[in-house]
Design an enzyme around this catalytic site. Sequence first.
Site, short mmCIF file in Angstrom:
data_model
loop_
_atom_site.label_atom_id
_atom_site.label_comp_id
_atom_site.label_asym_id
_atom_site.label_seq_id
_atom_site.Cartn_x
_atom_site.Cartn_y
_atom_site.Cartn_z
CE LYS A 1 72.24 -62.71 26.50
NZ LYS A 1 71.82 -62.55 25.10
CD GLN B 1 73.61 -62.78 21.80
OE1 GLN B 1 73.43 -63.40 22.85
NE2 GLN B 1 73.25 -61.52 21.66
CG ASP C 1 66.40 -64.52 24.32
OD1 ASP C 1 66.37 -63.76 25.31
OD2 ASP C 1 66.99 -64.23 23.26
#
Length: 281
Positions: free
Chosen positions: A54, A98, A121
Amino acid sequence: MTATLMDGKRVASETLAAAEKRVAKIKEDTGVTPCLATILVGADPASITYTQMKRRRCEGIGMISRKVELPEDTTTQGLLDVVNELGSDPSVHGILLQHPSPPQVDERAAFEAIPVGKDVDGVTYGSFAHMWFGEGGFASCTPGGIVRLLDAYDVPIEGKHAVVIGRSAILGKPMAGLLLDRNATVTICHSRTQNLAEIVKQADIVVAAVGRAEFVKGDWIKPGAVVMDAGYSDNKGDVEFETAKEVASLITPVPGGVGPMTIATLIDQTVDAAAKQLGVA
Ligand code: NAP
């Protein structure tokens, strides 16, 4: 019939190329470089790889990638302090925590500390609610990427019967919401669904998000259906590709289908967040 393969790699790189141009324009107009902060707690090898990918994509299109790495024994409060700091930092436009966090961390509390406007996200209750109410907001990235891929191949969604197999919070449920928002007739299937094969056979669009390799068989697919395979384990998807591709009109390969679209969506949504926060949307 042999299906056309949906090239997620190509569509993702086109998405990133368009995002790169938008980043350059934002820089030119505002003097500010869009920035995604990635938070990694602990040293899970897969999570390290995912965050690196990412970050690399961010930097590859001229964005700033702010790397935050926290030790394995980080407490919930320690993580909340970091998320809150990034949340109030105007030079950070998107925040990615994450998943998974180590077990002692209340991950939901940490997700909820991300301001909705920086939740690129799509993990907060707020983002989910906005999406479910059809009021925009950032999509969970894999379902968001699947819709982008359908659009890239001009797949009609409105009025079509979409069957989503899986109802997880990051995949099945938001997928169903996004397809409903596009006026599909949506059926959500899960482990207690009866007559699964019969239901899948009615689908114009099948989204497989089960987490079991080659679970969906080719003879469950209606001739001409579009098959989106979100699954990934050992280079295999959740759909029995070899048989399904003989029946479907379009199908995503694994790897190279849905997977690349996830990161591209994350990056694109970060650019959207930056544009909005900087008033150039
Ligand atoms: P998950 O949380 O394990 O959810 C799996 C879903 O499948 C659950 O809703 C479960 O039903 C359902 N299911 C399990 N067995 C079933 C059965 N026999 N019949 C019908 N439904 C069944 O998994 P996930 O996080 O959504 O991930 C799904 C897949 O997508 C995995 O292969 C994962 O690796 C992949 N994935 C890919 C990306 C990407 O970027 N490409 C991102 C995330 C995930 P219940 O709710 O009833 O248990």
